[in-house]
Design a protein around this motif. Structure first.
Motif, PDB file in Angstrom:
ATOM      1  N   MET A 219      -2.982  19.652   0.825  1.00 18.58           N
ATOM      2  CA  MET A 219      -2.365  18.314   0.718  1.00 18.58           C
ATOM      3  C   MET A 219      -1.669  18.047   2.043  1.00 18.58           C
ATOM      4  SD  MET A 219      -0.763  18.174  -3.106  1.00 18.58           S
ATOM      5  CE  MET A 219      -0.411  16.420  -3.073  1.00 18.58           C
ATOM      6  N   LEU A 220      -2.383  17.372   2.918  1.00 18.68           N
ATOM      7  CA  LEU A 220      -1.856  17.203   4.266  1.00 18.68           C
ATOM      8  C   LEU A 220      -0.929  15.999   4.340  1.00 18.68           C
ATOM      9  CD1 LEU A 220      -5.128  18.024   6.168  1.00 18.68           C
ATOM     10  CD2 LEU A 220      -3.235  19.521   5.569  1.00 18.68           C
ATOM     11  N   SER A 221      -0.219  15.947   5.450  1.00 18.44           N
ATOM     12  CA  SER A 221       0.646  14.769   5.617  1.00 18.44           C
ATOM     13  C   SER A 221      -0.049  13.776   6.541  1.00 18.44           C
ATOM     14  CB  SER A 221       1.989  15.193   6.176  1.00 18.44           C
ATOM     15  OG  SER A 221       1.778  16.038   7.269  1.00 18.44           O
ATOM     16  N   LEU A 222       0.561  12.620   6.695  1.00 18.40           N
ATOM     17  CA  LEU A 222      -0.024  11.574   7.533  1.00 18.40           C
ATOM     18  C   LEU A 222       0.723  11.491   8.846  1.00 18.40           C
ATOM     19  CD1 LEU A 222      -0.279   8.721   4.872  1.00 18.40           C
ATOM     20  CD2 LEU A 222      -2.154  10.077   5.789  1.00 18.40           C
TER      21      LEU A 222
ATOM     22  N   VAL B  41      -5.665  -0.665   2.532  1.00 15.58           N
ATOM     23  CA  VAL B  41      -4.242  -0.588   2.889  1.00 15.58           C
ATOM     24  C   VAL B  41      -3.401  -0.630   1.615  1.00 15.58           C
ATOM     25  CG1 VAL B  41      -4.603  -1.627   5.144  1.00 15.58           C
ATOM     26  CG2 VAL B  41      -4.144  -3.113   3.210  1.00 15.58           C
ATOM     27  N   GLU B  42      -2.270   0.043   1.644  1.00 12.23           N
ATOM     28  CA  GLU B  42      -1.417   0.101   0.450  1.00 12.23           C
ATOM     29  C   GLU B  42      -0.002   0.493   0.854  1.00 12.23           C
ATOM     30  OE1 GLU B  42      -4.021   2.874  -1.296  1.00 12.23           O
ATOM     31  OE2 GLU B  42      -2.822   4.608  -0.782  1.00 12.23           O
ATOM     32  N   PRO B  43       0.955   0.338  -0.055  1.00 12.73           N
ATOM     33  CA  PRO B  43       2.328   0.719   0.309  1.00 12.73           C
ATOM     34  C   PRO B  43       2.457   2.231   0.471  1.00 12.73           C
ATOM     35  CG  PRO B  43       2.279  -0.593  -1.719  1.00 12.73           C
ATOM     36  CD  PRO B  43       0.872  -0.214  -1.414  1.00 12.73           C
ATOM     37  N   LYS B  44       3.398   2.640   1.307  1.00 12.83           N
ATOM     38  CA  LYS B  44       3.739   4.066   1.373  1.00 12.83           C
ATOM     39  C   LYS B  44       4.942   4.268   0.465  1.00 12.83           C
ATOM     40  CE  LYS B  44       4.284   8.033   4.232  1.00 12.83           C
ATOM     41  NZ  LYS B  44       4.738   8.690   3.036  1.00 12.83           N
ATOM     42  N   PHE B  45       4.691   4.874  -0.654  1.00 20.06           N
ATOM     43  CA  PHE B  45       5.747   5.044  -1.660  1.00 20.06           C
ATOM     44  C   PHE B  45       6.780   6.051  -1.172  1.00 20.06           C
ATOM     45  CE2 PHE B  45       1.668   4.370  -3.758  1.00 20.06           C
ATOM     46  CZ  PHE B  45       1.911   3.151  -4.352  1.00 20.06           C
ATOM     47  N   ASP B  46       8.043   5.784  -1.468  1.00 24.28           N
ATOM     48  CA  ASP B  46       9.096   6.714  -1.056  1.00 24.28           C
ATOM     49  C   ASP B  46       9.408   7.631  -2.235  1.00 24.28           C
ATOM     50  OD1 ASP B  46      10.872   7.867   0.595  1.00 24.28           O
ATOM     51  OD2 ASP B  46      12.310   6.222   0.641  1.00 24.28           O
TER      52      ASP B  46
ATOM     53  N   ALA C 177      -1.109   6.605  -8.143  1.00 30.13           N
ATOM     54  CA  ALA C 177      -2.163   7.401  -7.523  1.00 30.13           C
ATOM     55  C   ALA C 177      -2.520   6.774  -6.180  1.00 30.13           C
ATOM     56  CB  ALA C 177      -3.386   7.416  -8.430  1.00 30.13           C
ATOM     57  N   TYR C 178      -2.837   7.632  -5.170  1.00 33.36           N
ATOM     58  CA  TYR C 178      -3.308   7.075  -3.894  1.00 33.36           C
ATOM     59  C   TYR C 178      -4.570   7.753  -3.376  1.00 33.36           C
ATOM     60  CZ  TYR C 178      -0.475  10.812  -1.704  1.00 33.36           C
ATOM     61  OH  TYR C 178       0.076  12.006  -1.329  1.00 33.36           O
ATOM     62  N   GLY C 179      -5.147   8.647  -4.153  1.00 33.15           N
ATOM     63  CA  GLY C 179      -6.391   9.257  -3.683  1.00 33.15           C
ATOM     64  C   GLY C 179      -6.849  10.359  -4.623  1.00 33.15           C
TER      65      GLY C 179
ATOM     66  N   TYR D 183      -2.635   3.007   6.058  1.00 28.28           N
ATOM     67  CA  TYR D 183      -3.936   2.427   6.391  1.00 28.28           C
ATOM     68  C   TYR D 183      -4.982   3.534   6.345  1.00 28.28           C
ATOM     69  CZ  TYR D 183      -0.611  -0.775   8.694  1.00 28.28           C
ATOM     70  OH  TYR D 183       0.439  -1.603   8.983  1.00 28.28           O
ATOM     71  N   LYS D 184      -6.080   3.286   5.622  1.00 31.41           N
ATOM     72  CA  LYS D 184      -7.144   4.289   5.564  1.00 31.41           C
ATOM     73  C   LYS D 184      -8.482   3.629   5.865  1.00 31.41           C
ATOM     74  CE  LYS D 184      -4.681   6.644   1.944  1.00 31.41           C
ATOM     75  NZ  LYS D 184      -4.531   6.881   0.526  1.00 31.41           N
ATOM     76  N   VAL D 185      -9.309   4.269   6.687  1.00 33.18           N
ATOM     77  CA  VAL D 185     -10.677   3.781   6.895  1.00 33.18           C
ATOM     78  C   VAL D 185     -11.318   3.711   5.516  1.00 33.18           C
ATOM     79  CG1 VAL D 185     -12.907   4.389   7.894  1.00 33.18           C
ATOM     80  CG2 VAL D 185     -10.792   4.741   9.205  1.00 33.18           C
TER      81      VAL D 185
ATOM     82  N   ARG E 188      -7.582  12.007  10.677  1.00 31.67           N
ATOM     83  CA  ARG E 188      -7.761  11.025  11.763  1.00 31.67           C
ATOM     84  C   ARG E 188      -8.065   9.645  11.197  1.00 31.67           C
ATOM     85  NH1 ARG E 188     -11.160  14.580  14.352  1.00 31.67           N
ATOM     86  NH2 ARG E 188     -10.268  15.616  16.150  1.00 31.67           N
ATOM     87  N   PHE E 189      -8.445   9.607   9.922  1.00 31.78           N
ATOM     88  CA  PHE E 189      -8.906   8.335   9.345  1.00 31.78           C
ATOM     89  C   PHE E 189      -7.775   7.545   8.678  1.00 31.78           C
ATOM     90  CE2 PHE E 189      -9.616  11.732   6.242  1.00 31.78           C
ATOM     91  CZ  PHE E 189      -8.896  11.263   5.150  1.00 31.78           C
ATOM     92  N   ALA E 190      -6.561   8.087   8.702  1.00 31.38           N
ATOM     93  CA  ALA E 190      -5.461   7.385   8.024  1.00 31.38           C
ATOM     94  C   ALA E 190      -4.189   7.498   8.849  1.00 31.38           C
ATOM     95  CB  ALA E 190      -5.228   7.984   6.639  1.00 31.38           C
ATOM     96  N   ILE E 191      -3.289   6.554   8.643  1.00 25.07           N
ATOM     97  CA  ILE E 191      -1.991   6.602   9.321  1.00 25.07           C
ATOM     98  C   ILE E 191      -0.953   5.902   8.442  1.00 25.07           C
ATOM     99  CG2 ILE E 191      -2.099   4.423  10.650  1.00 25.07           C
ATOM    100  CD1 ILE E 191      -1.180   6.289  13.073  1.00 25.07           C
TER     101      ILE E 191
END
Ligand code: 5U1
Length: 683
Positions: A80-83, A114-119, A226-228, A291-293, A310-313
């Motif tokens: 589970m990597l980080s962005l 694209v979607e929110p980055k949940f805190d 859920a985000y992925g 943002y994700k490709v 590399r595909f998301a930030i």
């Protein structure tokens, strides 16, 4: 198949799951709480009479289990990597360039999901044959903690996927968080019991998810988005990220309503700004956009670098919370004599601005948070909200273990810091007040600043610093002195600090221009406690002239819509003061205001109609639209209810438009509004 009891248990589980989904995921409950409780009780009774009927995915298993000694470790099948983060448009553009180069499509506008980055806190949910079997925290990305029992209590997480043909194995990734309203409720309850409160929803979610006793988690109301997906076996997924999100939503996993698809850097930046505008109104905290490709095949081509894809930030908003040091706690005197403790802070950049002060509101609040000089505090600034001290980092209090602490708890002063007069705190009031009224220079200054402010008499150029000098030099003691040429004139003004001949001349003209303002502005400018802009407008419209207003007793005042006993008493007290009467007389001599006509004679075409404004109108600003509606006798309020007659909607309307549609309130565009206003000029 099976007994009658088994059939009924299955039916009850389905009914309760459906109710949970509608309540916790769709936020649109369809059955009353009492019915929900009745169904759950029936299922509990049935299962205790027939324990063999209990299934791991039964809603009865969501109430928490016996406490654990420790969390077991779970190795993630896929890390589970980080962005990586971006903090500026230039960094977003650089990300997009790397993506285009990596895909060999330099000249294309790449499609992004694209979607929110949940805190919140990242977790992985594992479903075997559609059934929730395990949940784990992210941990260090490779190994997390087994929080299955805690996640079972999160009602937004389905215990069984709505899928007749689920994958043999599905790992859903997402974020556990606490909605702001649940956070407020939790802290309120903690406060009522004199227990420690959480600094923010994220800490509350983390503290709740990492409880060894899942019965405590069950009481905390966590949410999930859920985000992925991670590991998938025995099933095929759509070939885009957006498609995967829709696929998860169809299986009843909560996904963000704010997800979109955009193209290129312009699309990404447009989304970032739109989301930023909606941010304060979202029910949960976010700290940016992700943002994700969109095409998964493209994601595979781009792959990972170090520990991030590399595909998301993640494009982050400026931090809304930071740590800083309390250098002093001062007490400020407001316009009506209210004393407010203010923490003076070591400058800190938060929410996009440098913050050096934060209000502690009143003595009780300062003591409840136990803020002291020398403390390290969490400072929060969200949107346009005034910065506030969220809490103290107790571990960092200097010499906190001394029997006599370095700094004692905050205590309100007995005397006014400005004039030395005694301070009182009335029964039932949170605020302490200076008893010296307008004899207190601080109150005098604040009263004059308010009188001259934009929404009151609108005297351009008469700011705080100038009022300080005018009062300190004894030139001005009341608003009426502003109109006395023996006191305020070009020569006197030009002699003040930072005033040149030209600015003195401009100010004299601005004061002149403010004579004859409409009565509503004048009443507001007087700064009567509890009389805000709207009440001032209501009073002016009702009485028409100052004489009628001044002569009104409390009963007569309460005949004005929305004026209750507290407001009426405050107005009466103000108007009965000899000093205030003298000042009003002097302002009358100066021609400071113009009377209007009493309501009965001035019934505009929109009399009695209530409007709500949302979005950006093509040519009118919000203030202009409001002024025009009010000039026609209508009223503008902030939120849509059944009492609203019209919602005026412009570009990018907010949730108010949705609410209007739900309540069947008539929606107008600017042209339709102008049609209603025909023949009415702004007052
Ligand atoms: N919304 C969202 N948050 N978040 C975090 N999406 C998302 N995706 C992530 C992470 C770490 O990672 C995938 C791109 C791998």
């Amino acid at each position: 198949m099976g007994s009658e009891e088994e059939r009924r248990a299955r039916e009850l589980r389905a009914l309760i799951d459906e109710a949970n989904y509608r309540y916790y995921v769709l936020d649109a409950p369809t059955i009353p709480d009492s019915e929900y409780d009745r169904l759950l009780r029936e299922l509990q009774d049935l299962e205790s009479a027939h324990p063999e009927l209990v299934t791991p995915d039964s809603p009865t298993q969501r109430i928490g289990a016996a406490p654990l000694k420790d969390f077991a470790q779970v190795a993630h099948a896929l890390p589970m990597l980080s962005l990586n983060n971006a903090f500026s448009e230039a960094e977003v553009a650089a990300f997009d360039r790397r993506v285009r180069e990596g895909l060999g499509r330099e000249d294309e506008q790449i499609e992004y999901a694209v979607e929110p980055k949940f805190d919140g806190l990242a977790v992985a949910l594992h479903y075997r044959d559609g059934c929730f079997v395990q949940g784990a925290t992210r941990g260090d990305g490779y190994t997390g903690e087994d929080v299955t029992a805690n996640l079972r209590t999160v009602k937004a997480i389905p215990m069984r996927l709505q899928d007749p043909n689920p994958p043999a194995w599905l790992e859903v990734r997402g974020e556990v968080l606490m909605l702001r309203r649940d956070f407020d409720r939790l802290n309120e309850a903690a406060r009522a019991r004199d227990e420690k409160t959480f600094a923010n929803p994220r800490n509350a979610a983390a503290g709740s998810l990492r409880q060894l006793d899942s019965r405590i988690t069950a009481r905390r109301r966590l949410s999930f988005f859920a985000y992925g997906v991670g590991r998938v076996e025995g099933g095929a997924l759509p070939d885009t990220h957006a498609g995967v999100m829709d696929w998860l939503a169809a299986r009843r996993l909560p996904v963000s309503e704010a997800r979109r698809q955009v193209r290129g850097v312009d699309g990404l930046m447009g989304y970032f700004h739109d989301l930023g505008e909606k941010r304060a109104g979202l029910p949960y905290d976010i700290d940016g956009a992700v943002y994700k490709v969109n095409r998964l095949a493209d994601q595979d081509i781009l792959g990972f670098v170090a520990r991030a894809p590399r595909f998301a930030i993640a494009h982050k908003y400026p931090a809304q919370e930071e740590l800083t040091l309390v250098e002093a706690i001062d007490v400020q005197v407001g316009r009506t004599g209210t004393l407010t403790p203010v923490a003076r802070l070591a400058p800190v950049f938060v929410g996009g601005v440098t913050v050096t002060n934060a209000t502690l509101h009143n003595e009780d609040e300062a003591r409840r948070k136990d803020v002291r000089v020398g403390d390290t505090v969490i400072v929060r600034r969200a949107g346009d909200v005034i910065p506030e001290v969220v809490g103290v980092v107790m571990e960092r209090r200097p010499m906190k273990d001394l029997v006599t602490p370095l700094y004692p708890p905050f205590r309100m002063r007995d005397t006014c810091p400005e004039c030395g007069a005694p301070v009182v705190r009335l029964e039932g009031e949170a605020a302490a007040r200076c008893t010296n009224g307008l004899a207190c220079p601080a109150q005098r200054k604040q009263a004059i600043i308010h009188f001259a402010s934009r929404r009151a008499m609108d005297i351009d150029g008469l700011g705080d610093k100038l009022v300080d000098q005018l009062v300190d030099k004894g030139l001005v003691a009341t608003p009426a002195d502003l109109y006395d040429p023996a006191k305020v004139n070009k020569a006197a003004l030009a002699g003040l600090e930072r005033m040149a001949d030209k600015s003195a001349e401009n100010l004299v003209q601005a004061i002149e221009a403010s004579r004859g303002r409409p009565l509503a502005r004048f009443i507001f400018a007087l700064g009567i406690r509890h009389v805000g802009e709207q009440t001032a407008k209501d009073l002016a419209r009702y009485f028409g002239g100052m004489a009628g207003f001044m002569a009104a007793d409390e009963d007569a005042l309460m005949a004005v819509p929305d004026v209750g006993p507290v407001v009426a008493a405050s107005i009466r007290a103000f108007l009965s003061e000899a000093h205030n009467q003298t000042v009003i007389q002097a302002l009358d001599n100066a021609g400071a205001w113009t009377d209007g006509e009493a309501a009965a004679r001035l019934a505009g075409p929109l009399e009695g109609k209530t409007f709500v404004l949302t979005g950006t109108l093509p040519t009118l600003t919000r203030d202009e639209a409001k002024a025009r509606i009010e000039a026609a006798g209508g009223k503008v309020t902030a939120s849509v209810s059944r009492k609203t007659d019209f919602v005026v909607a412009g570009a990018e309307p907010g949730s108010k438009l949705k609410k209007a549609r739900e309540l069947d309130v008539r929606v107008l565009d600017q042209d339709e509004l102008m049609e209603l206003l025909k023949g009415v000029s702004e007052s």
